[in-house]
Design a protein around this motif. Structure first.
Motif, mmCIF file in Angstrom:
data_model
loop_
_atom_site.group_PDB
_atom_site.id
_atom_site.type_symbol
_atom_site.label_atom_id
_atom_site.label_comp_id
_atom_site.label_asym_id
_atom_site.label_seq_id
_atom_site.Cartn_x
_atom_site.Cartn_y
_atom_site.Cartn_z
ATOM 1 N N GLY A 181 9.901 11.849 9.411
ATOM 2 C CA GLY A 181 9.068 10.753 8.933
ATOM 3 C C GLY A 181 7.656 10.749 9.484
ATOM 4 O O GLY A 181 6.682 10.608 8.741
ATOM 5 N N SER A 182 7.529 10.932 10.804
ATOM 6 C CA SER A 182 6.203 10.877 11.421
ATOM 7 C C SER A 182 5.375 12.123 11.139
ATOM 8 O O SER A 182 4.176 12.153 11.449
ATOM 9 C CB SER A 182 6.346 10.688 12.933
ATOM 10 O OG SER A 182 7.197 11.670 13.490
ATOM 11 N N PHE A 183 5.984 13.153 10.555
ATOM 12 C CA PHE A 183 5.259 14.392 10.261
ATOM 13 C C PHE A 183 4.877 14.497 8.783
ATOM 14 O O PHE A 183 4.287 15.484 8.369
ATOM 15 C CB PHE A 183 6.115 15.597 10.665
ATOM 16 C CG PHE A 183 6.418 15.657 12.131
ATOM 17 C CD1 PHE A 183 5.543 16.285 13.005
ATOM 18 C CD2 PHE A 183 7.545 15.054 12.649
ATOM 19 C CE1 PHE A 183 5.806 16.324 14.365
ATOM 20 C CE2 PHE A 183 7.823 15.091 14.004
ATOM 21 C CZ PHE A 183 6.949 15.721 14.858
ATOM 22 N N GLU A 184 5.233 13.477 8.002
ATOM 23 C CA GLU A 184 4.839 13.435 6.594
ATOM 24 C C GLU A 184 3.445 12.861 6.426
ATOM 25 O O GLU A 184 2.857 12.949 5.356
ATOM 26 C CB GLU A 184 5.854 12.605 5.804
ATOM 27 C CG GLU A 184 7.232 13.238 5.733
ATOM 28 C CD GLU A 184 8.255 12.348 5.052
ATOM 29 O OE1 GLU A 184 9.192 12.879 4.428
ATOM 30 O OE2 GLU A 184 8.103 11.112 5.125
ATOM 31 N N ILE A 185 2.930 12.262 7.504
ATOM 32 C CA ILE A 185 1.611 11.638 7.456
ATOM 33 C C ILE A 185 0.533 12.682 7.707
ATOM 34 O O ILE A 185 0.668 13.540 8.579
ATOM 35 C CB ILE A 185 1.520 10.530 8.526
ATOM 36 C CG1 ILE A 185 2.645 9.512 8.324
ATOM 37 C CG2 ILE A 185 0.172 9.846 8.495
ATOM 38 C CD1 ILE A 185 2.772 8.536 9.460
ATOM 39 N N GLU A 186 -0.525 12.608 6.947
ATOM 40 C CA GLU A 186 -1.643 13.544 7.120
ATOM 41 C C GLU A 186 -2.505 13.080 8.290
ATOM 42 O O GLU A 186 -3.515 12.400 8.121
ATOM 43 C CB GLU A 186 -2.467 13.616 5.830
ATOM 44 C CG GLU A 186 -1.727 14.207 4.645
ATOM 45 C CD GLU A 186 -1.332 15.661 4.871
ATOM 46 O OE1 GLU A 186 -2.039 16.360 5.627
ATOM 47 O OE2 GLU A 186 -0.320 16.094 4.294
ATOM 48 N N ALA A 187 -2.063 13.406 9.501
ATOM 49 C CA ALA A 187 -2.798 13.004 10.702
ATOM 50 C C ALA A 187 -2.653 14.083 11.765
ATOM 51 O O ALA A 187 -1.731 14.898 11.727
ATOM 52 C CB ALA A 187 -2.268 11.662 11.222
ATOM 53 N N LYS A 188 -3.573 14.072 12.699
ATOM 54 C CA LYS A 188 -3.517 15.018 13.811
ATOM 55 C C LYS A 188 -2.359 14.632 14.732
ATOM 56 O O LYS A 188 -2.195 13.463 15.082
ATOM 57 C CB LYS A 188 -4.842 14.999 14.573
ATOM 58 C CG LYS A 188 -4.954 16.065 15.665
ATOM 59 C CD LYS A 188 -6.260 15.908 16.437
ATOM 60 C CE LYS A 188 -7.474 16.152 15.559
ATOM 61 N NZ LYS A 188 -8.730 16.131 16.358
ATOM 62 N N VAL A 189 -1.564 15.627 15.115
ATOM 63 C CA VAL A 189 -0.405 15.390 15.972
ATOM 64 C C VAL A 189 -0.679 15.955 17.367
ATOM 65 O O VAL A 189 -1.066 17.115 17.512
ATOM 66 C CB VAL A 189 0.872 16.025 15.378
ATOM 67 C CG1 VAL A 189 2.029 15.941 16.367
ATOM 68 C CG2 VAL A 189 1.239 15.339 14.062
ATOM 69 N N GLU A 223 3.186 24.097 4.309
ATOM 70 C CA GLU A 223 4.224 23.745 5.283
ATOM 71 C C GLU A 223 4.725 22.332 4.992
ATOM 72 O O GLU A 223 3.931 21.384 4.901
ATOM 73 C CB GLU A 223 3.642 23.828 6.695
ATOM 74 C CG GLU A 223 4.657 23.641 7.806
ATOM 75 C CD GLU A 223 4.011 23.795 9.177
ATOM 76 O OE1 GLU A 223 4.624 24.438 10.051
ATOM 77 O OE2 GLU A 223 2.890 23.282 9.376
ATOM 78 N N ASP A 224 6.055 22.180 4.859
ATOM 79 C CA ASP A 224 6.587 20.833 4.615
ATOM 80 C C ASP A 224 6.778 20.107 5.943
ATOM 81 O O ASP A 224 6.586 20.661 7.025
ATOM 82 C CB ASP A 224 7.885 20.881 3.808
ATOM 83 C CG ASP A 224 8.995 21.659 4.492
ATOM 84 O OD1 ASP A 224 8.998 21.724 5.742
ATOM 85 O OD2 ASP A 224 9.867 22.203 3.790
ATOM 86 N N ALA A 225 7.185 18.835 5.846
ATOM 87 C CA ALA A 225 7.296 17.993 7.038
ATOM 88 C C ALA A 225 8.348 18.514 8.010
ATOM 89 O O ALA A 225 8.169 18.452 9.229
ATOM 90 C CB ALA A 225 7.630 16.556 6.621
ATOM 91 N N VAL A 226 9.461 19.048 7.489
ATOM 92 C CA VAL A 226 10.529 19.554 8.350
ATOM 93 C C VAL A 226 10.063 20.777 9.130
ATOM 94 O O VAL A 226 10.303 20.897 10.346
ATOM 95 C CB VAL A 226 11.787 19.894 7.518
ATOM 96 C CG1 VAL A 226 12.858 20.551 8.387
ATOM 97 C CG2 VAL A 226 12.338 18.634 6.855
ATOM 98 N N GLN A 227 9.378 21.683 8.473
ATOM 99 C CA GLN A 227 8.870 22.883 9.140
ATOM 100 C C GLN A 227 7.835 22.525 10.207
ATOM 101 O O GLN A 227 7.827 23.105 11.305
ATOM 102 C CB GLN A 227 8.258 23.830 8.101
ATOM 103 C CG GLN A 227 9.276 24.433 7.146
ATOM 104 C CD GLN A 227 8.617 25.184 6.000
ATOM 105 O OE1 GLN A 227 7.504 24.859 5.583
ATOM 106 N NE2 GLN A 227 9.306 26.190 5.486
ATOM 107 N N PHE A 228 6.982 21.569 9.881
ATOM 108 C CA PHE A 228 5.970 21.127 10.841
ATOM 109 C C PHE A 228 6.641 20.479 12.059
ATOM 110 O O PHE A 228 6.280 20.741 13.207
ATOM 111 C CB PHE A 228 5.018 20.143 10.164
ATOM 112 C CG PHE A 228 3.864 19.706 11.016
ATOM 113 C CD1 PHE A 228 3.323 20.545 11.991
ATOM 114 C CD2 PHE A 228 3.299 18.444 10.853
ATOM 115 C CE1 PHE A 228 2.254 20.142 12.778
ATOM 116 C CE2 PHE A 228 2.238 18.027 11.634
ATOM 117 C CZ PHE A 228 1.722 18.878 12.595
#
Length: 426
Positions: free
Chosen positions: A307-315, A367-372
């Motif tokens: 969920g938190s990796f679906e957002i287009e933001a710097k991690v 890259e999808d959210a799961v891979q990220f």
């Protein structure tokens, strides 16, 4: 009690460095000698020393079993062979003997004695000198350290509620943000001292900045104050009642934390929208998230929720590693309530940990959210010296999803169908 260092020096093996503490070394050697004399089993047998696994695929192992059992290759075999059962039977027995998931939800047993009875499951009376030494430690921890720590904890929480409520009365602006940051840092640092936490921060130039998301591995509820005592964050969580609810309501007055109602948490789109809106505002504090969703015993990192990796933001990844010799920070929520857990923490010698700020990461093209999420998790595990596991931490309270079973069935089916297609072409 925080120190700052630069460089990616990994956390040393705690059991290998016992010689640094002469008293602990002497106590451990005396305990082992006494246990040997009385024929006691001092340490739990660790099944990893029995089972040696090699990273091979299902197809490779099935091929090897068929080749050794019938001298026939997979391609020349029939659709199904009885020898295939041996693979699944062996994997089932291995999973029972060496469950790499369940053991992540129980405290890691030390191979040394740190004068805390709970550090070894099979501690027995060994000698008068050891008992006297342990008694002195008990007197110091419960008679002096515990009352002092409880006083500091109530002071820190009380000031947090009072001062954030006062700051919340101010109009929004730079003054309010400045005062809110100072109040949060002061109160969190008082709470850190209530645990006698000794924290070493590495690579502070990579600290999370406004407009980003900070993700970290999760061992204990105190992970929040460990990180927040070095910088302010916007917290994310479910609204609670009681004392926790009072703290949440006062905090949100001074700082834009993100609290959800119980019904809202189930709405993934609403959660993602609020997180995205917050991350897009460069004037707001970075969001602090623990994607595992539950506490793991600091030996590994389990699956990050996407969920938190679906957002287009710097991690901004952060790795946290505790030293269990001085006190075990892991919260086994299935065994201990919050009050008993905090009592165990405050009656330990200290909470010692290292924090690594990793360079910010971005979601790559395609890259999808799961891979990220898996890429970020691997970076945290590598830096913290933790085992990188693909399992969902939700298995702590739930059963294995049917999709995991179906995945293995599909893999085996593909092997059989592929062999049949090869024979039909020939």
């Amino acid at each position: 009690m925080a120190q700052k260092h630069r460089g990616p020096k990994p956390f040393s093996n705690c059991d290998d460095s016992v010689q640094d503490e002469p008293i602990w070394m002497w106590a451990t050697l005396r305990l082992e000698r006494g246990a040997k004399e009385k024929n006691h089993l001092l340490y739990k047998p660790y099944s990893n020393a029995i089972i040696a696994r090699e990273p091979t695929s299902l197809e490779q192992e099935i091929k090897e079993i068929r080749r050794s059992g019938s001298n026939r290759d997979l391609n020349s075999a029939s659709e199904f062979e009885m020898s295939d059962i041996f693979y699944f039977a062996r994997r089932g027995v291995e999973s029972i003997m060496d469950d790499e998931v369940t053991k992540r939800f129980s405290a890691e047993e030390l191979q040394s004695w740190n004068l805390l009875t709970r550090s070894n499951y099979n501690f027995h009376y060994i000698s008068l000198r050891l008992t006297v030494l342990w008694g002195l430690g008990l007197l110091i921890r419960y008679g002096f350290l515990l009352p002092l720590r409880v006083t500091l904890a109530f002071t820190g929480v009380g000031l947090l509620v009072f001062l954030t409520s006062i700051v919340g009365l101010l109009p929004n602006g730079r003054v309010k943000n400045y005062l809110s940051e100072k109040v949060h840092l002061m109160c969190y640092r008082i709470c850190v001292r209530a645990l006698t936490a000794i924290i070493t921060y590495h690579d502070s130039e990579n600290k999370p900045k406004n407009g980003g998301i900070c993700v970290a591995n999760h061992t204990s509820p105190i992970d929040v104050i460990i990180l927040a005592s070095d910088g302010c964050y916007a917290m994310v969580g479910q609204i609670h009642g009681g004392l926790m609810g009072v703290i949440q309501r006062s905090m949100v007055k001074a700082c834009p934390h993100i609290w959800f109602e119980r019904s809202e948490v189930k709405d993934r789109h609403l959660v993602a929208k609020r997180l995205s809106d917050h991350a897009e505002d460069k004037s707001k504090l970075p969001i602090l998230i623990f994607p595992e969703g539950t506490c793991i015993n600091n030996t590994s990192v389990m699956m990050f929720k996407k969920g938190s990796f679906e957002i287009e933001a710097k991690v901004y990844p952060v790795a946290i590693k505790y030293d269990p010799r001085f006190g075990d920070a892991f919260w086994n929520s299935s065994k201990y309530g919050m009050v008993s857990y905090l009592l165990r923490m405050m009656s330990s010698w200290a909470i010692v940990c290292s924090v690594w700020y990793l360079p910010p990461m971005f979601r790559e093209e395609g890259e999808d959210a799961v891979q990220f999420a898996n890429r970020v998790k691997a970076a945290i595990a590598r830096q913290g010296g933790l085992v990188d596991l693909l399992w969902d931490g939700g298995l702590k309270r739930g059963k294995v999803k049917d999709t995991f079973k179906e995945e293995q069935q599909k893999l085996y089916s593909k092997i059989l169908v592929g062999a049949q297609e090869d024979r039909s072409r020939s």
